[in-house]
Design a protein around this motif. Structure first.
Motif, PDB file in Angstrom:
ATOM      1  N   SER A 184      68.016  85.883 121.264  1.00 36.87           N
ATOM      2  CA  SER A 184      66.817  85.524 120.641  1.00 36.87           C
ATOM      3  C   SER A 184      66.834  86.834 119.662  1.00 36.87           C
ATOM      4  O   SER A 184      66.603  87.956 119.915  1.00 36.87           O
ATOM      5  N   GLU A 190      79.305  75.290 123.080  1.00 36.07           N
ATOM      6  CA  GLU A 190      78.525  73.829 123.002  1.00 36.07           C
ATOM      7  C   GLU A 190      78.453  73.628 124.886  1.00 36.07           C
ATOM      8  O   GLU A 190      77.214  72.736 125.100  1.00 36.07           O
ATOM      9  N   ARG A 218      72.444  83.797 111.947  1.00 33.37           N
ATOM     10  CA  ARG A 218      71.484  82.743 112.054  1.00 33.37           C
ATOM     11  C   ARG A 218      70.585  83.303 112.454  1.00 33.37           C
ATOM     12  O   ARG A 218      69.445  82.740 112.245  1.00 33.37           O
ATOM     13  N   VAL A 250      67.723  80.052 113.107  1.00 33.54           N
ATOM     14  CA  VAL A 250      67.956  78.955 114.154  1.00 33.54           C
ATOM     15  C   VAL A 250      67.180  79.891 115.393  1.00 33.54           C
ATOM     16  O   VAL A 250      66.477  80.916 114.850  1.00 33.54           O
ATOM     17  N   ASP A 251      66.857  79.479 116.555  1.00 37.39           N
ATOM     18  CA  ASP A 251      66.352  79.875 118.107  1.00 37.39           C
ATOM     19  C   ASP A 251      66.496  80.421 118.268  1.00 37.39           C
ATOM     20  O   ASP A 251      66.600  81.879 118.695  1.00 37.39           O
ATOM     21  N   ALA A 287      69.173  70.274 122.872  1.00 37.18           N
ATOM     22  CA  ALA A 287      68.919  71.061 121.745  1.00 37.18           C
ATOM     23  C   ALA A 287      69.531  70.922 120.779  1.00 37.18           C
ATOM     24  O   ALA A 287      71.139  70.488 120.615  1.00 37.18           O
ATOM     25  N   GLU A 288      69.316  71.283 119.160  1.00 40.83           N
ATOM     26  CA  GLU A 288      70.337  71.216 117.946  1.00 40.83           C
ATOM     27  C   GLU A 288      70.920  71.826 117.880  1.00 40.83           C
ATOM     28  O   GLU A 288      70.783  73.191 117.906  1.00 40.83           O
ATOM     29  N   ARG A 334      66.926  75.281 117.955  1.00 39.42           N
ATOM     30  CA  ARG A 334      68.328  75.206 116.742  1.00 39.42           C
ATOM     31  C   ARG A 334      69.098  76.042 118.088  1.00 39.42           C
ATOM     32  O   ARG A 334      68.336  77.283 118.220  1.00 39.42           O
ATOM     33  N   VAL A 392      74.587  74.586 115.565  1.00 43.53           N
ATOM     34  CA  VAL A 392      74.536  74.616 114.841  1.00 43.53           C
ATOM     35  C   VAL A 392      75.902  75.547 115.338  1.00 43.53           C
ATOM     36  O   VAL A 392      75.975  75.970 115.737  1.00 43.53           O
ATOM     37  N   ALA A 432      72.694  78.831 117.431  1.00 48.53           N
ATOM     38  CA  ALA A 432      74.006  78.986 116.985  1.00 48.53           C
ATOM     39  C   ALA A 432      74.587  78.768 117.658  1.00 48.53           C
ATOM     40  O   ALA A 432      75.428  80.338 119.078  1.00 48.53           O
TER      41      ALA A 432
END
Length: 195
Positions: free
Chosen positions: A191, A25, A50, A56-57, A36-37, A13, A39, A15
C-alpha cells in the motif's frame, strides 16, 4: 497486516495482475477471507500504479515461487515505485497447476498450451514428457484459461488453477502438472507508505 474492513467501512479495493481466477485472486481471498473488491490489471506495473494513484487501497504482487524462484517482472514493477509503497503483509498460496481445455478435448489431441511464462516454467517435466504440446506465453494464467474457453478449440489448452477451470467452464485434462508437488508462490500486500 491489513485487516478486513467490516461494519460501515467499505471493503478494501485490491489490485492484482491478471484476470479473475488468477492465483493472485486466490492470495487476495486468503488475505481477506471476509471479502475484498478485486481489481484485475493487465500488468504488474499497472497494478502498482493503481496503488500509487490511490485508485485502490492495496496491490497483491507475487514475488517468489518455490520452483522458479524470484518473480523478476513483479519485483521490477515494485522497484519502480521506490519508497512510495510499503509491504503490509505476506501470504503464501499453494500453487497447483492443471491442464485445462474445452469439454471433449483429449490430451492426445491437444497441440497449443497457453499460460503465463512463470507457470509454464513450473511445468517443464510435464512438457518434456508430452513433446507434441507447444507452450505459448500468455499474459496470465486465468486470462489464458478465459481465452481458451472463448476459442473453444479442442486443440488448445491452458495451464491454470482449478478456480480458473470452474470460472471459465473448462475441464481438467491433467491435474497437478507442476514439477514440484509442494509448489507455492509468496505474495506481498503493498500500500502507499503512510506520511
Amino acid at each position: 497486516m491489513p485487516t478486513n474492513m467490516t461494519g460501515t467501512e467499505p471493503m478494501p479495493r485490491v489490485a492484482f495482475q491478471g484476470e479473475l481466477g488468477a492465483f493472485s485472486e486466490m492470495a487476495i481471498r486468503q488475505q481477506w477471507p471476509e471479502g475484498a473488491e478485486v481489481v484485475p490489471c493487465a500488468s504488474f506495473p499497472v497494478a502498482v500504479q493503481r496503488v500509487l494513484d490511490g485508485a485502490v487501497d492495496f496491490a497483491v504482487i507475487p514475488v517468489e515461487n518455490a520452483i522458479v524462484g524470484p518473480v523478476r517482472v513483479a519485483l521490477d514493477a515494485l522497484a519502480t515505485a521506490g519508497d512510495a509503497l510499503t509491504v503490509r503483509a505476506e501470504t503464501r498460496v499453494p500453487v497447483h497447476l492443471h491442464l485445462l481445455a474445452p469439454a471433449g478435448a483429449t490430451l492426445a489431441g491437444l497441440r497449443d498450451v497457453h499460460s503465463h511464462p512463470v507457470a509454464l516454467a513450473q511445468c517443464r517435466i510435464f512438457f518434456a514428457r508430452h513433446g507434441w504440446l507447444v507452450s505459448t506465453v500468455h499474459a496470465d494464467t486465468a486470462g489464458a484459461a478465459r481465452d481458451v474457453a472463448q476459442a473453444g478449440l479442442l486443440t488448445r489448452a491452458a495451464v491454470a488453477s482449478d478456480m480458473a477451470a470452474e470460472r471459465y467452464g473448462l475441464e481438467i485434462i491433467a491435474s497437478r502438472i507442476e514439477d514440484v508437488p509442494a509448489n507455492w508462490t509468496r505474495f506481498v500486500v503493498v500500500s502507499l507508505k503512510p506520511i
